[in-house]
Design a protein around this motif. Structure first.
Motif, PDB file in Angstrom:
ATOM      1  N   GLU A  99       0.813  -1.223   0.000  1.00 22.46           N
ATOM      2  CA  GLU A  99       0.000   0.000   0.000  1.00 22.46           C
ATOM      3  C   GLU A  99       0.845   1.271   0.000  1.00 22.46           C
ATOM      4  OE1 GLU A  99      -3.121   0.152  -0.391  1.00 22.46           O
ATOM      5  OE2 GLU A  99      -4.082  -1.661   0.390  1.00 22.46           O
ATOM      6  N   THR A 100       2.107   1.177   0.395  1.00 20.89           N
ATOM      7  CA  THR A 100       2.976   2.362   0.444  1.00 20.89           C
ATOM      8  C   THR A 100       3.091   2.988  -0.938  1.00 20.89           C
ATOM      9  OG1 THR A 100       4.252   1.322   2.213  1.00 20.89           O
ATOM     10  CG2 THR A 100       5.248   3.213   1.102  1.00 20.89           C
ATOM     11  N   MET A 101       2.926   4.289  -1.016  1.00 15.11           N
ATOM     12  CA  MET A 101       2.990   5.005  -2.290  1.00 15.11           C
ATOM     13  C   MET A 101       4.455   5.172  -2.708  1.00 15.11           C
ATOM     14  SD  MET A 101      -0.225   5.591  -2.915  1.00 15.11           S
ATOM     15  CE  MET A 101      -0.399   6.982  -4.035  1.00 15.11           C
ATOM     16  N   MET A 102       4.777   4.683  -3.887  1.00 15.82           N
ATOM     17  CA  MET A 102       6.154   4.748  -4.391  1.00 15.82           C
ATOM     18  C   MET A 102       6.142   4.966  -5.896  1.00 15.82           C
ATOM     19  SD  MET A 102       8.132   1.683  -2.328  1.00 15.82           S
ATOM     20  CE  MET A 102       6.743   0.525  -2.332  1.00 15.82           C
ATOM     21  N   THR A 103       7.277   5.484  -6.419  1.00 13.50           N
ATOM     22  CA  THR A 103       7.462   5.510  -7.860  1.00 13.50           C
ATOM     23  C   THR A 103       7.641   4.075  -8.356  1.00 13.50           C
ATOM     24  OG1 THR A 103       9.881   5.665  -7.751  1.00 13.50           O
ATOM     25  CG2 THR A 103       8.628   7.738  -7.671  1.00 13.50           C
ATOM     26  N   TRP A 104       7.563   3.893  -9.663  1.00 15.46           N
ATOM     27  CA  TRP A 104       7.712   2.541 -10.215  1.00 15.46           C
ATOM     28  C   TRP A 104       9.097   1.971  -9.882  1.00 15.46           C
ATOM     29  CZ3 TRP A 104      10.905  -0.064 -13.564  1.00 15.46           C
ATOM     30  CH2 TRP A 104      10.461  -1.295 -14.031  1.00 15.46           C
ATOM     31  N   GLN A 105      10.150   2.775 -10.020  1.00 17.96           N
ATOM     32  CA  GLN A 105      11.503   2.304  -9.742  1.00 17.96           C
ATOM     33  C   GLN A 105      11.653   1.904  -8.280  1.00 17.96           C
ATOM     34  OE1 GLN A 105      13.988   1.733 -11.882  1.00 17.96           O
ATOM     35  NE2 GLN A 105      15.394   1.075 -10.266  1.00 17.96           N
ATOM     36  N   LYS A 106      11.133   2.732  -7.370  1.00 14.09           N
ATOM     37  CA  LYS A 106      11.212   2.408  -5.946  1.00 14.09           C
ATOM     38  C   LYS A 106      10.406   1.147  -5.638  1.00 14.09           C
ATOM     39  CE  LYS A 106      13.755   5.812  -4.366  1.00 14.09           C
ATOM     40  NZ  LYS A 106      15.086   5.559  -3.732  1.00 14.09           N
ATOM     41  N   ALA A 107       9.266   0.999  -6.283  1.00 11.00           N
ATOM     42  CA  ALA A 107       8.452  -0.198  -6.079  1.00 11.00           C
ATOM     43  C   ALA A 107       9.208  -1.453  -6.545  1.00 11.00           C
ATOM     44  CB  ALA A 107       7.134  -0.062  -6.830  1.00 11.00           C
ATOM     45  N   LYS A 108       9.890  -1.358  -7.668  1.00 11.52           N
ATOM     46  CA  LYS A 108      10.673  -2.502  -8.150  1.00 11.52           C
ATOM     47  C   LYS A 108      11.763  -2.858  -7.146  1.00 11.52           C
ATOM     48  CE  LYS A 108      13.989  -2.072 -11.121  1.00 11.52           C
ATOM     49  NZ  LYS A 108      14.827  -1.868 -12.333  1.00 11.52           N
ATOM     50  N   GLU A 109      12.473  -1.845  -6.653  1.00 10.06           N
ATOM     51  CA  GLU A 109      13.537  -2.096  -5.684  1.00 10.06           C
ATOM     52  C   GLU A 109      12.981  -2.692  -4.396  1.00 10.06           C
ATOM     53  OE1 GLU A 109      15.300   1.728  -5.274  1.00 10.06           O
ATOM     54  OE2 GLU A 109      16.238   1.711  -7.276  1.00 10.06           O
ATOM     55  N   TYR A 110      11.836  -2.191  -3.953  1.00 10.15           N
ATOM     56  CA  TYR A 110      11.207  -2.712  -2.737  1.00 10.15           C
ATOM     57  C   TYR A 110      10.831  -4.182  -2.918  1.00 10.15           C
ATOM     58  CZ  TYR A 110       7.938  -3.109   1.184  1.00 10.15           C
ATOM     59  OH  TYR A 110       7.307  -3.505   2.328  1.00 10.15           O
ATOM     60  N   CYS A 111      10.175  -4.508  -4.009  1.00  8.01           N
ATOM     61  CA  CYS A 111       9.752  -5.892  -4.248  1.00  8.01           C
ATOM     62  C   CYS A 111      10.952  -6.827  -4.348  1.00  8.01           C
ATOM     63  CB  CYS A 111       8.913  -5.973  -5.518  1.00  8.01           C
ATOM     64  SG  CYS A 111       7.278  -5.221  -5.389  1.00  8.01           S
ATOM     65  N   ARG A 112      12.003  -6.380  -4.982  1.00  8.49           N
ATOM     66  CA  ARG A 112      13.187  -7.237  -5.135  1.00  8.49           C
ATOM     67  C   ARG A 112      13.928  -7.421  -3.820  1.00  8.49           C
ATOM     68  NH1 ARG A 112      15.907  -5.599 -11.026  1.00  8.49           N
ATOM     69  NH2 ARG A 112      14.322  -6.691 -12.291  1.00  8.49           N
ATOM     70  N   SER A 113      13.857  -6.452  -2.938  1.00  7.65           N
ATOM     71  CA  SER A 113      14.580  -6.558  -1.668  1.00  7.65           C
ATOM     72  C   SER A 113      13.836  -7.410  -0.642  1.00  7.65           C
ATOM     73  CB  SER A 113      14.850  -5.161  -1.098  1.00  7.65           C
ATOM     74  OG  SER A 113      13.633  -4.520  -0.733  1.00  7.65           O
ATOM     75  N   ARG A 114      12.510  -7.461  -0.739  1.00 12.38           N
ATOM     76  CA  ARG A 114      11.725  -8.177   0.280  1.00 12.38           C
ATOM     77  C   ARG A 114      11.022  -9.425  -0.256  1.00 12.38           C
ATOM     78  NH1 ARG A 114      12.167  -3.021   1.489  1.00 12.38           N
ATOM     79  NH2 ARG A 114      12.201  -2.316   3.662  1.00 12.38           N
ATOM     80  N   TYR A 115      10.797  -9.446  -1.559  1.00  7.32           N
ATOM     81  CA  TYR A 115      10.073 -10.577  -2.130  1.00  7.32           C
ATOM     82  C   TYR A 115      10.867 -11.103  -3.338  1.00  7.32           C
ATOM     83  CZ  TYR A 115       6.535  -8.654   0.944  1.00  7.32           C
ATOM     84  OH  TYR A 115       5.878  -8.167   2.045  1.00  7.32           O
ATOM     85  N   THR A 116      10.205 -11.302  -4.471  1.00 10.48           N
ATOM     86  CA  THR A 116      10.914 -11.760  -5.663  1.00 10.48           C
ATOM     87  C   THR A 116      11.074 -10.627  -6.672  1.00 10.48           C
ATOM     88  OG1 THR A 116      10.034 -13.996  -5.379  1.00 10.48           O
ATOM     89  CG2 THR A 116      10.935 -13.448  -7.538  1.00 10.48           C
ATOM     90  N   ASP A 117       9.969  -9.978  -7.038  1.00 18.36           N
ATOM     91  CA  ASP A 117      10.013  -8.884  -8.011  1.00 18.36           C
ATOM     92  C   ASP A 117       8.623  -8.270  -8.093  1.00 18.36           C
ATOM     93  OD1 ASP A 117      10.841  -7.174 -10.087  1.00 18.36           O
ATOM     94  OD2 ASP A 117      12.102  -8.739 -10.956  1.00 18.36           O
ATOM     95  N   LEU A 118       8.513  -7.178  -8.879  1.00 18.71           N
ATOM     96  CA  LEU A 118       7.184  -6.704  -9.246  1.00 18.71           C
ATOM     97  C   LEU A 118       6.456  -7.809 -10.009  1.00 18.71           C
ATOM     98  CD1 LEU A 118       7.690  -2.990 -10.367  1.00 18.71           C
ATOM     99  CD2 LEU A 118       6.056  -3.780  -8.646  1.00 18.71           C
ATOM    100  N   VAL A 119       5.138  -7.827  -9.902  1.00 23.67           N
ATOM    101  CA  VAL A 119       4.356  -8.945 -10.415  1.00 23.67           C
ATOM    102  C   VAL A 119       4.360  -8.987 -11.946  1.00 23.67           C
ATOM    103  CG1 VAL A 119       2.133  -7.735 -10.518  1.00 23.67           C
ATOM    104  CG2 VAL A 119       2.191 -10.201 -10.066  1.00 23.67           C
ATOM    105  N   ARG A 120       4.317 -10.196 -12.473  1.00 23.64           N
ATOM    106  CA  ARG A 120       4.190 -10.444 -13.898  1.00 23.64           C
ATOM    107  C   ARG A 120       2.823 -11.097 -14.135  1.00 23.64           C
ATOM    108  NH1 ARG A 120       8.550 -14.485 -16.007  1.00 23.64           N
ATOM    109  NH2 ARG A 120       7.459 -15.740 -14.459  1.00 23.64           N
ATOM    110  N   VAL A 121       2.133 -10.671 -15.196  1.00 27.21           N
ATOM    111  CA  VAL A 121       0.779 -11.176 -15.483  1.00 27.21           C
ATOM    112  C   VAL A 121       0.822 -11.936 -16.796  1.00 27.21           C
ATOM    113  CG1 VAL A 121      -1.661 -10.582 -15.692  1.00 27.21           C
ATOM    114  CG2 VAL A 121      -0.136  -9.107 -14.359  1.00 27.21           C
ATOM    115  N   ARG A 122       0.590 -13.256 -16.724  1.00 32.15           N
ATOM    116  CA  ARG A 122       0.759 -14.092 -17.913  1.00 32.15           C
ATOM    117  C   ARG A 122      -0.545 -14.550 -18.551  1.00 32.15           C
ATOM    118  NH1 ARG A 122       4.735 -18.316 -15.093  1.00 32.15           N
ATOM    119  NH2 ARG A 122       3.071 -18.069 -13.549  1.00 32.15           N
ATOM    120  N   ASN A 123      -1.646 -14.445 -17.839  1.00 34.20           N
ATOM    121  CA  ASN A 123      -2.909 -14.941 -18.394  1.00 34.20           C
ATOM    122  C   ASN A 123      -4.076 -14.266 -17.679  1.00 34.20           C
ATOM    123  OD1 ASN A 123      -3.361 -16.528 -15.906  1.00 34.20           O
ATOM    124  ND2 ASN A 123      -1.728 -17.842 -16.728  1.00 34.20           N
ATOM    125  N   ALA A 124      -5.274 -14.536 -18.176  1.00 32.50           N
ATOM    126  CA  ALA A 124      -6.479 -13.896 -17.627  1.00 32.50           C
ATOM    127  C   ALA A 124      -6.740 -14.309 -16.186  1.00 32.50           C
ATOM    128  CB  ALA A 124      -7.684 -14.232 -18.506  1.00 32.50           C
TER     129      ALA A 124
END
Length: 345
Positions: A171-196
């Motif tokens: 929920e924290t408001m971040m720029t796209w770059q900051k969001a990518k860095e956050y996801c990579r540091s705590r999880y795996t990455d920003l989400v990828r959407v492959r299908n419906a």
């Protein structure tokens, strides 16, 4: 070969590689021809520009330059931009250069994969690329995708490979770059959407627009795959937006400024060739031989050329003596006995 070194003289060589270019390097070398440690520094190529007057589309110009020269023109520095200005004829027309904005080439951050067009869910048949500035993607609370300026602050959805829940809403408001860095540091990455199915599962988490891992590079790379580190846009440019995106760059030959232009228009264009830099070798020889003797000079050239060809595969290298200060050689004056300094220091 010389093995006893007593007297010292300073000379200059001009080295020509191939039919059209010179090497010049501002260094001083102590040359002992019997040494196996002689080396030549690797040198970056520089660009020579060629103004083509026959109008072509951007793609046709690119194909022509790749066949006849090296590629459409790349401009990476202000110095290269100055060279480009000197090469073009200032007729007030547009001339294509090798920069274009591929608004349909998107990548996922996770694995840096190209966008999977088997599943796409753009809003209103986007992306829109408003004012040539929208290169990151949100999923809206309705589940559709929209390109936005990456510097906007939004919530984000991370992907967590080992977790019981693969999707983490941040929920924290971040720029796209900051969001990518956050996801990579705590999880795996920003989400990828492959299908419906994945799209629907993520959408159920959202109350407002949130970043996903889809993005693209604005106006990069150049046609020759060089990164875009320098631009010279006219004021208000680029502005390629809307359904008919004008996403190829042309230089105004009178002002030197760049414009984004419809790639299907026919314009003049600038090709480039790659030329090794001109480099000067200042070589310091120590020899008891008479270096003003033409036979000795030729022997030195042959030995040096053979060494360079053997060690560095410089098969097109041509060496010759050049005149300096009205003399080919300058013999150093002998030091007075008791001098504290050594010749050549």
């Amino acid at each position: 070969m010389c093995s006893v070194l007593r007297s010292q003289q300073t000379h200059k060589l001009e080295a020509t590689a191939g039919p059209s270019f010179l090497f010049r390097m501002s260094v001083v070398l102590l040359l002992v021809l019997t040494s196996s440690g002689l080396s030549v520094s690797s040198m970056s190529m520089f660009r020579e520009y060629h103004h083509m007057k026959t109008p072509k589309t951007w793609a046709e110009a690119q194909r022509y330059c790749r066949e006849a020269y090296a590629d459409l023109a790349t401009v990476e520095t202000q110095h290269e931009n100055n060279n480009l200005q000197r090469a073009i004829q200032k007729n007030g027309r547009f001339a294509w250069i090798g920069l274009h904005d591929d608004v349909f080439r998107w990548k996922w951050t996770m694995g840096d994969e190209d966008f999977n067009y088997d599943h796409k869910n753009w809003k209103d048949d986007g992306p829109k690329n408003l004012n040539s500035s929208e290169s990151c993607v949100v999923m809206t609370n309705k589940g559709v995708w929209r390109d936005e300026i990456c510097e906007k602050e939004r919530p984000s959805v991370c992907f967590y490979e080992p977790g019981p829940s693969k999707y983490i809403l941040v929920e924290t408001m971040m720029t796209w770059q900051k969001a990518k860095e956050y996801c990579r540091s705590r999880y795996t990455d920003l989400v990828r959407v492959r299908n419906a199915r994945e799209n629907e599962e993520i959408n159920q988490m959202l109350r407002r627009n949130a970043w996903i891992g889809l993005h693209r590079d604005l106006w990069s790379p150049w046609s020759d795959q060089s990164p875009t580190n320098f631009t010279n846009w006219n004021e208000g440019q680029p502005d390629n937006s809307g359904p008919n995106m004008t996403s190829c760059a042309a230089v105004n030959t009178s002002t030197g400024k760049w414009w984004d232009v419809d790639c299907e228009e026919e314009h003049e264009f600038i090709c480039q060739t790659l030329i090794p830099p001109r480099t000067r070798f200042v070589l310091r020889f120590q020899s008891e031989a008479d270096l003003t003797d033409p036979d000795i000079q030729q022997q030195i050239l042959e030995q040096l050329q053979a060494k360079l060809e053997e060690a560095h595969e410089l098969t097109e290298l041509k060496l010759r003596w050049i005149q300096a200060d009205e003399q080919t050689f300058h013999k150093k004056q002998k030091k007075k006995q008791g001098s504290a300094s050594r010749a050549g220091d």
